[in-house]
Structure formats: structure tokens, C-alpha cells
Scaffold this motif. Sequence first.
Motif, short mmCIF file in Angstrom:
data_model
loop_
_atom_site.label_atom_id
_atom_site.label_comp_id
_atom_site.label_asym_id
_atom_site.label_seq_id
_atom_site.Cartn_x
_atom_site.Cartn_y
_atom_site.Cartn_z
N SER A 205 0.84 -1.20 0.00
CA SER A 205 0.00 0.00 0.00
C SER A 205 0.87 1.25 0.00
CB SER A 205 -0.89 0.02 1.25
OG SER A 205 -1.73 -1.10 1.27
N ILE A 206 0.30 2.35 -0.47
CA ILE A 206 1.06 3.61 -0.45
C ILE A 206 1.42 3.95 0.98
CG2 ILE A 206 0.10 4.51 -2.59
CD1 ILE A 206 -1.71 6.29 -0.91
N GLY A 207 2.61 4.54 1.13
CA GLY A 207 3.07 4.91 2.46
C GLY A 207 3.91 3.84 3.14
N ASP A 208 4.33 2.82 2.43
CA ASP A 208 5.17 1.77 3.03
C ASP A 208 6.52 2.31 3.48
OD1 ASP A 208 3.44 -0.34 2.96
OD2 ASP A 208 4.32 -1.31 1.20
N GLY A 209 6.98 3.39 2.84
CA GLY A 209 8.22 4.01 3.31
C GLY A 209 9.33 4.04 2.29
N LYS A 210 10.51 4.40 2.77
CA LYS A 210 11.68 4.58 1.91
C LYS A 210 12.92 4.10 2.64
CE LYS A 210 10.35 7.09 -1.77
NZ LYS A 210 10.27 8.53 -1.62
N VAL A 211 13.90 3.69 1.87
CA VAL A 211 15.21 3.32 2.43
C VAL A 211 16.28 4.11 1.68
CG1 VAL A 211 16.85 1.46 2.88
CG2 VAL A 211 14.38 0.98 2.93
N PHE A 212 17.19 4.70 2.43
CA PHE A 212 18.31 5.43 1.85
C PHE A 212 19.62 4.83 2.39
CE2 PHE A 212 14.78 8.45 2.24
CZ PHE A 212 14.65 8.88 0.92
N VAL A 213 20.66 4.84 1.57
CA VAL A 213 21.98 4.36 1.98
C VAL A 213 22.97 5.51 1.84
CG1 VAL A 213 23.80 2.67 1.60
CG2 VAL A 213 21.40 2.02 1.24
N LEU A 214 23.60 5.89 2.96
CA LEU A 214 24.49 7.05 2.99
C LEU A 214 25.91 6.62 3.31
CD1 LEU A 214 21.52 7.93 4.00
CD2 LEU A 214 22.68 9.86 5.07
N PRO A 215 26.91 7.31 2.74
CA PRO A 215 28.29 7.01 3.13
C PRO A 215 28.58 7.50 4.55
CG PRO A 215 28.23 8.87 1.61
CD PRO A 215 26.81 8.37 1.73
N VAL A 216 29.42 6.75 5.27
CA VAL A 216 29.85 7.14 6.62
C VAL A 216 31.37 7.25 6.61
CG1 VAL A 216 29.99 6.40 9.04
CG2 VAL A 216 27.86 6.09 7.76
N GLU A 217 31.88 8.40 7.01
CA GLU A 217 33.32 8.67 6.96
C GLU A 217 34.09 7.91 8.03
OE1 GLU A 217 35.29 10.88 5.14
OE2 GLU A 217 33.64 11.21 3.72
N GLU A 218 33.58 7.93 9.24
CA GLU A 218 34.34 7.35 10.35
C GLU A 218 33.41 7.04 11.51
OE1 GLU A 218 36.42 5.42 11.46
OE2 GLU A 218 38.24 6.51 10.89
N ALA A 219 33.84 6.13 12.37
CA ALA A 219 33.06 5.77 13.55
C ALA A 219 34.03 5.59 14.72
CB ALA A 219 32.29 4.47 13.30
N TYR A 220 33.60 5.97 15.91
CA TYR A 220 34.42 5.83 17.11
C TYR A 220 33.59 5.20 18.21
CZ TYR A 220 37.28 9.30 14.70
OH TYR A 220 38.04 9.94 13.77
N ARG A 221 34.16 4.22 18.91
CA ARG A 221 33.53 3.74 20.14
C ARG A 221 34.09 4.59 21.27
NH1 ARG A 221 33.84 -1.51 19.79
NH2 ARG A 221 31.62 -1.74 19.38
N ILE A 222 33.21 5.33 21.91
CA ILE A 222 33.65 6.32 22.89
C ILE A 222 34.37 5.66 24.06
CG2 ILE A 222 32.82 8.04 24.54
CD1 ILE A 222 30.64 8.74 22.46
N ARG A 223 33.84 4.52 24.54
CA ARG A 223 34.41 3.88 25.74
C ARG A 223 35.88 3.53 25.58
NH1 ARG A 223 34.81 -1.53 26.93
NH2 ARG A 223 33.49 -2.09 25.17
N THR A 224 36.24 3.04 24.40
CA THR A 224 37.59 2.52 24.20
C THR A 224 38.47 3.39 23.31
OG1 THR A 224 36.84 1.28 22.28
CG2 THR A 224 36.75 0.15 24.41
N GLY A 225 37.86 4.28 22.57
CA GLY A 225 38.62 5.07 21.62
C GLY A 225 38.87 4.35 20.30
N GLU A 226 38.38 3.09 20.18
CA GLU A 226 38.52 2.37 18.90
C GLU A 226 37.85 3.17 17.79
OE1 GLU A 226 37.37 -2.12 19.38
OE2 GLU A 226 36.47 -0.95 20.99
N SER A 227 38.32 2.93 16.57
CA SER A 227 37.68 3.56 15.42
C SER A 227 37.56 2.57 14.28
CB SER A 227 38.46 4.80 14.97
OG SER A 227 39.76 4.42 14.57
N GLY A 228 36.77 2.95 13.29
CA GLY A 228 36.63 2.12 12.09
C GLY A 228 35.59 1.03 12.23
N GLU A 229 35.67 0.07 11.32
CA GLU A 229 34.62 -0.95 11.22
C GLU A 229 34.51 -1.82 12.47
OE1 GLU A 229 35.51 -3.03 7.60
OE2 GLU A 229 34.36 -1.60 6.39
#
Length: 123
Positions: A85-109
Motif C-alpha cells: 500500500s502507499i506509504g510503506d516508506g523509503k530506504v536510503f543508503v548514505l556514506p559514513v566517513e568514520e566511527a568511534y567507540r567512545i568507551r575505548t577510543g577504537e575507530s573504524g569498522e
Amino acid sequence: MKMVVAYIRHEAFEPIRMELLGLGFPSLSITEVKGSGRQKGITEHYRGAEITNYLRPKVKIECVVETKDVPAIVDTILRHARTGSIGDGKVFVLPVEEAYRIRTGESGEETLQAHPDTSNAPA
Ligand SMILES: Nc1ncnc2c1ncn2[C@@H]1O[C@H](COP(=O)(O)OP(=O)(O)OP(=O)(O)O)[C@@H](O)[C@H]1O
Ligand SMILES: [Mg+2]
């Protein structure tokens, strides 16, 4: 890394969450949003008055994953969110430059998604 952003019906969220959890993607954020698609508004009659709602409530999902995992995430969302039915929604895929886990300071995937030791820990 990519962010999958989806605008879906509320009732589609729980089955999507359950399947993503089972696939090893427990980490996501949701927001209750209001939006409009290409229909712009839905006109209803209430006590003799004509009321047009330009905004409909939706759930927004944000899920950052490794690029290789995008097809699995998108497939899960599409299968559970589609009613036809109309209104089921949308999906978008965006690039992500970087990620950090705050607790450990790790970064990346390595900061993304399931960690074997924390499956039952609080968010
Ligand atoms: N281009 C967009 N940008 C941002 N959000 C969007 C966009 N298109 C849709 N949305 C969000 O998705 C929700 C659902 O959109 P909807 O499913 O009505 O899209 P549609 O293109 O009108 O498709 P359909 O014809 O199946 O209804 C909207 O209420 C809005 O929150
Ligand atoms: Mg629409």
C-alpha cells in the motif's frame, strides 16, 4: 561504512529488529518522526469538517554497518516493511566517513555491530 536510513510503518519495526538481531546486527537507533511522501496529504472527514493531514507518523531507523552488510540490512527492511500500500516508506543508503567507540577510543569498522562479549549488556 554506510548508514542505512529507513522510514517505515511503526508495526514493521519489531519484525525488522528481531531479524537484524538474529543476523548479528543489534546496533541501531530509531526516532519517531513525521513525514510526507509523494501523496503530500491525506484528507479525512471528522464531524463534518474536512481535515487534510500533510504529515504521517513513521519510524526512522538508522543503522551503520560495513558496506558488505548493506544488502542484508536493506533486504530485511524491504521484506518486513512492504505491505504493497502507499506509504510503506523509503530506504536510503548514505556514506559514513568514520566511527568511534567512545568507551575505548577504537575507530573504524571494528566499532560496528555485534561484539561477542556484550550481547546481553545494556545499550
Ligand atoms: N525523499 C524523501 N526524503 C526524506 N524522507 C522521505 C522521502 N520520501 C519519503 N520519506 C519519508 O518516508 C515516509 C513514507 O514515504 P512514502 O512511503 O509515502 O513514499 P512515497 O514515495 O510516497 O511512496 P508510496 O507511493 O509508496 O507512498 C514519509 O512520510 C517520509 O517520512
Ligand atoms: Mg506516499
